[in-house]
Design a protein around this motif. Structure first.
Motif, PDB file in Angstrom:
ATOM      1  N   GLY A 112      -1.117 -11.316  -3.491  1.00  0.00           N
ATOM      2  CA  GLY A 112      -0.390 -10.130  -3.088  1.00  0.00           C
ATOM      3  C   GLY A 112       0.061 -10.297  -1.651  1.00  0.00           C
ATOM      4  O   GLY A 112      -0.195 -11.321  -1.012  1.00  0.00           O
ATOM      5  N   ARG A 113       0.729  -9.304  -1.133  1.00  0.00           N
ATOM      6  CA  ARG A 113       1.219  -9.401   0.248  1.00  0.00           C
ATOM      7  C   ARG A 113       1.105  -8.044   0.921  1.00  0.00           C
ATOM      8  O   ARG A 113       1.052  -6.997   0.291  1.00  0.00           O
ATOM      9  CB  ARG A 113       2.658  -9.895   0.290  1.00  0.00           C
ATOM     10  N   VAL A 114       1.081  -8.088   2.236  1.00  0.00           N
ATOM     11  CA  VAL A 114       1.256  -6.870   3.022  1.00  0.00           C
ATOM     12  C   VAL A 114       2.364  -7.151   4.024  1.00  0.00           C
ATOM     13  O   VAL A 114       2.410  -8.227   4.632  1.00  0.00           O
ATOM     14  CB  VAL A 114      -0.048  -6.428   3.709  1.00  0.00           C
ATOM     15  N   ASN A 115       3.281  -6.226   4.148  1.00  0.00           N
ATOM     16  CA  ASN A 115       4.392  -6.407   5.078  1.00  0.00           C
ATOM     17  C   ASN A 115       4.007  -5.823   6.429  1.00  0.00           C
ATOM     18  O   ASN A 115       3.626  -4.655   6.525  1.00  0.00           O
ATOM     19  CB  ASN A 115       5.655  -5.723   4.546  1.00  0.00           C
ATOM     20  N   LEU A 116       4.111  -6.637   7.463  1.00  0.00           N
ATOM     21  CA  LEU A 116       3.744  -6.184   8.801  1.00  0.00           C
ATOM     22  C   LEU A 116       4.793  -5.240   9.375  1.00  0.00           C
ATOM     23  O   LEU A 116       4.462  -4.219   9.981  1.00  0.00           O
ATOM     24  CB  LEU A 116       3.554  -7.389   9.724  1.00  0.00           C
ATOM     25  N   ILE A 117       6.065  -5.570   9.163  1.00  0.00           N
ATOM     26  CA  ILE A 117       7.159  -4.723   9.646  1.00  0.00           C
ATOM     27  C   ILE A 117       8.452  -5.211   8.986  1.00  0.00           C
ATOM     28  O   ILE A 117       8.539  -6.347   8.527  1.00  0.00           O
ATOM     29  CB  ILE A 117       7.270  -4.769  11.189  1.00  0.00           C
ATOM     30  N   GLY A 118       9.443  -4.322   8.932  1.00  0.00           N
ATOM     31  CA  GLY A 118      10.713  -4.665   8.286  1.00  0.00           C
ATOM     32  C   GLY A 118      10.790  -4.094   6.890  1.00  0.00           C
ATOM     33  O   GLY A 118      11.076  -4.807   5.935  1.00  0.00           O
TER      34      GLY A 118
ATOM     35  N   HIS B 189      12.062  -1.936   3.684  1.00  0.00           N
ATOM     36  CA  HIS B 189      13.320  -1.597   3.007  1.00  0.00           C
ATOM     37  C   HIS B 189      14.507  -2.345   3.612  1.00  0.00           C
ATOM     38  O   HIS B 189      15.644  -1.871   3.576  1.00  0.00           O
ATOM     39  CB  HIS B 189      13.573  -0.087   3.026  1.00  0.00           C
ATOM     40  N   LEU B 190      14.245  -3.519   4.148  1.00  0.00           N
ATOM     41  CA  LEU B 190      15.322  -4.351   4.678  1.00  0.00           C
ATOM     42  C   LEU B 190      15.670  -5.514   3.764  1.00  0.00           C
ATOM     43  O   LEU B 190      16.730  -6.111   3.907  1.00  0.00           O
ATOM     44  CB  LEU B 190      14.946  -4.902   6.066  1.00  0.00           C
ATOM     45  N   ASP B 191      14.781  -5.860   2.832  1.00  0.00           N
ATOM     46  CA  ASP B 191      15.026  -7.073   2.046  1.00  0.00           C
ATOM     47  C   ASP B 191      16.208  -6.920   1.115  1.00  0.00           C
ATOM     48  O   ASP B 191      16.802  -7.915   0.703  1.00  0.00           O
ATOM     49  CB  ASP B 191      13.770  -7.528   1.293  1.00  0.00           C
ATOM     50  N   TYR B 192      16.592  -5.706   0.762  1.00  0.00           N
ATOM     51  CA  TYR B 192      17.800  -5.525  -0.051  1.00  0.00           C
ATOM     52  C   TYR B 192      18.979  -5.037   0.800  1.00  0.00           C
ATOM     53  O   TYR B 192      20.030  -4.689   0.274  1.00  0.00           O
ATOM     54  CB  TYR B 192      17.546  -4.548  -1.213  1.00  0.00           C
ATOM     55  N   ASN B 193      18.779  -5.021   2.122  1.00  0.00           N
ATOM     56  CA  ASN B 193      19.839  -4.611   3.032  1.00  0.00           C
ATOM     57  C   ASN B 193      20.311  -5.738   3.942  1.00  0.00           C
ATOM     58  O   ASN B 193      21.083  -5.508   4.870  1.00  0.00           O
ATOM     59  CB  ASN B 193      19.361  -3.432   3.891  1.00  0.00           C
ATOM     60  N   GLY B 194      19.855  -6.969   3.682  1.00  0.00           N
ATOM     61  CA  GLY B 194      20.273  -8.087   4.497  1.00  0.00           C
ATOM     62  C   GLY B 194      19.622  -8.118   5.860  1.00  0.00           C
ATOM     63  O   GLY B 194      20.214  -8.586   6.830  1.00  0.00           O
ATOM     64  N   GLY B 195      18.398  -7.622   5.936  1.00  0.00           N
ATOM     65  CA  GLY B 195      17.673  -7.612   7.204  1.00  0.00           C
ATOM     66  C   GLY B 195      16.419  -8.460   7.129  1.00  0.00           C
ATOM     67  O   GLY B 195      16.066  -8.995   6.075  1.00  0.00           O
ATOM     68  N   PRO B 196      15.702  -8.599   8.244  1.00  0.00           N
ATOM     69  CA  PRO B 196      14.491  -9.414   8.276  1.00  0.00           C
ATOM     70  C   PRO B 196      13.235  -8.606   7.975  1.00  0.00           C
ATOM     71  O   PRO B 196      13.190  -7.390   8.197  1.00  0.00           O
ATOM     72  CB  PRO B 196      14.468  -9.914   9.733  1.00  0.00           C
TER      73      PRO B 196
ATOM     74  N   ARG C  17      20.421   4.690   9.853  1.00  0.00           N
ATOM     75  CA  ARG C  17      19.736   4.598  11.135  1.00  0.00           C
ATOM     76  C   ARG C  17      18.391   3.893  10.978  1.00  0.00           C
ATOM     77  O   ARG C  17      18.003   3.107  11.845  1.00  0.00           O
ATOM     78  CB  ARG C  17      19.543   5.980  11.760  1.00  0.00           C
ATOM     79  N   HIS C  18      17.683   4.166   9.894  1.00  0.00           N
ATOM     80  CA  HIS C  18      16.429   3.433   9.695  1.00  0.00           C
ATOM     81  C   HIS C  18      16.683   1.938   9.606  1.00  0.00           C
ATOM     82  O   HIS C  18      15.981   1.150  10.244  1.00  0.00           O
ATOM     83  CB  HIS C  18      15.705   3.884   8.425  1.00  0.00           C
ATOM     84  N   VAL C  19      17.670   1.544   8.809  1.00  0.00           N
ATOM     85  CA  VAL C  19      17.941   0.115   8.634  1.00  0.00           C
ATOM     86  C   VAL C  19      18.287  -0.532   9.969  1.00  0.00           C
ATOM     87  O   VAL C  19      17.757  -1.587  10.340  1.00  0.00           O
ATOM     88  CB  VAL C  19      19.069  -0.097   7.605  1.00  0.00           C
ATOM     89  N   VAL C  20      19.179   0.104  10.728  1.00  0.00           N
ATOM     90  CA  VAL C  20      19.644  -0.471  11.993  1.00  0.00           C
ATOM     91  C   VAL C  20      18.497  -0.583  12.993  1.00  0.00           C
ATOM     92  O   VAL C  20      18.296  -1.622  13.634  1.00  0.00           O
ATOM     93  CB  VAL C  20      20.790   0.377  12.570  1.00  0.00           C
TER      94      VAL C  20
END
Length: 394
Positions: free
Chosen positions: A37-43, A45-52, A278-281
């Motif tokens: 499994g994984r835990v996301n440290l930060i970032g 709802h960005l993986d489907y928005n082209g973010g890190p 704004r959240h994504v940015v």
């Protein structure tokens, strides 16, 4: 009383999967494969928005014992699933099919591989897992990746790890029907022990950066709220659709491709679109700052970024819930340097960056806060960056 969820030693997980396999089918499996499994440290709802994003793999893993067959039949057993044994043909597992959801997760990769032209045979498989389900820790991707690794290995398919990430993501999107990005599968297949995975979904690049809190006297505590968590109820899809709609009006596929994101914010008149974008940015900016700090070992300075991320997810993306908010506030109030929800939201887990000597104090504070609200006891997972998926028994 609050309590911790322990991972299994690798040998124990392999032995449990092999034992289930032998009990269900007789004989020994060709091998056992594990995926974490994984835990996301930060970032978030960005993986489907082209973010890190910056996930780590957990020591908690799903184990798949598997052997190939000479026909196209599939028999798959899973401890605690309903039903615990499912039998069918490879062609029975497909989008819109009547297979149970857990079978879609386990065998969706087979459907994708077959559509890509790979020659498949039926299999017997047995699955066990210590990844907490419905906790936002990617128990679903762990199943996909464990079985995907097993299929590729035992059938000798020419599929590399990065390609398998896409296979497993497509299985979740199309066979299961959950519109997730690639972060979960990437963490399960590409992360490393003592390392965080920096995943840029805009160009597909990855980088492993050191993430070892122990030497700095810090701990990462995962708080499983035990609140209901599901990504196929429409809320997740609504947010993704909003972001895609705005990106489309800008003439790009993903928000991460917008050349002037703050200018875009100035042009948005719809209040919901404004908050989502704004959240994504701002989250992209927080990830970049987080990675810069981690590269220099400044772990004690990342807490405010976790706090800001949670506020954005709560207020702008609106994917938090009372159980997550209470866990975050109680952790901060009892000594955590920073805390935030992690995963898709609407339940699931939070993470807290805690001085090692205060972990028990934070756990007790969160437990008391939950008791005051009359909620189920939370569960705690001390998280360290673990290995990616692998074969654990031959």
């Amino acid at each position: 009383m609050t309590y911790e969820i322990s991972s299994w030693p690798e040998g124990e997980g392999a032995a449990r999967a092999a034992e289930l396999f032998t009990g269900a089918f007789g004989g020994d499996p060709a091998g056992v494969w594990a995926a974490p499994g994984r835990v996301n440290l930060i970032g978030e709802h960005l993986d489907y928005n082209g973010g890190p994003s910056v996930p780590i793999a957990l020591p908690h893993a799903t184990y798949a014992a598997l052997s190939p067959r000479e026909d196209d039949r599939v028999r798959i057993a899973s401890a605690g699933a309903d039903p615990e044994l499912w039998t069918g043909a490879l062609d029975d597992v497909r989008p819109g099919g009547d297979q149970p959801t857990w079978v879609s997760y386990a065998l969706g990769a087979a459907w994708v591989l077959a559509r890509a032209g790979h020659a498949l045979r039926g299999v017997d498989a047995a699955i066990v897992s210590c990844v907490p389900a419905s906790a936002g820790l990617s128990s679903s991707a762990a199943i996909e990746c464990a079985v995907g690794l097993a299929l590729v290995d035992v059938l000798g398919l020419p599929v590399g790890r990065r390609e398998l990430v896409g296979v497993c993501q497509r299985a979740e999107n199309e066979v299961v029907g959950a519109p997730t990005g690639s972060m979960d599968q990437s963490a399960s297949l590409l992360a490393g022990a003592g390392r965080a995975l920096v995943l840029d979904t805009l160009d597909g690049s990855t980088e492993l950066v050191p993430f070892d809190l122990t030497g700095r006297g810090l701990s990462l505590l995962v708080i499983d709220t035990r609140a209901s968590h599901a990504l196929v109820d429409g809320q997740y899809a609504q947010r993704r659709a909003t972001c895609e709609r705005v990106a489309g009006r800008e003439g790009v596929e993903l928000l991460g491709q917008v050349a002037d994101p703050y200018g875009l914010l100035d042009r948005l008149s719809d209040p919901v679109e404004f908050k989502r974008v704004r959240h994504v940015v701002t989250e992209i900016g927080r990830v970049n700052e987080f990675v810069a700090l981690v590269r220099t070992g400044a772990y004690d300075r990342i807490g405010p970024l976790l706090d800001a991320s949670h506020a954005s997810l709560r207020d702008d993306y609106e994917v938090s819930c009372p159980e997550l908010d209470v866990a975050v506030e109680a952790a901060r109030g009892s000594g955590a340097l920073g805390a935030r929800m992690t995963g898709g939201g609407f339940g699931g887990s939070a993470i807290a960056l805690v001085p090692a000597g205060l972990v028990g104090q934070v756990e007790r504070a969160v437990g008391r806060a939950y008791a005051e609200h009359g909620w189920d006891e939370p569960r705690f997972i001390p998280a360290v960056a673990a290995e990616s998926g692998r074969r654990v028994l031959r």
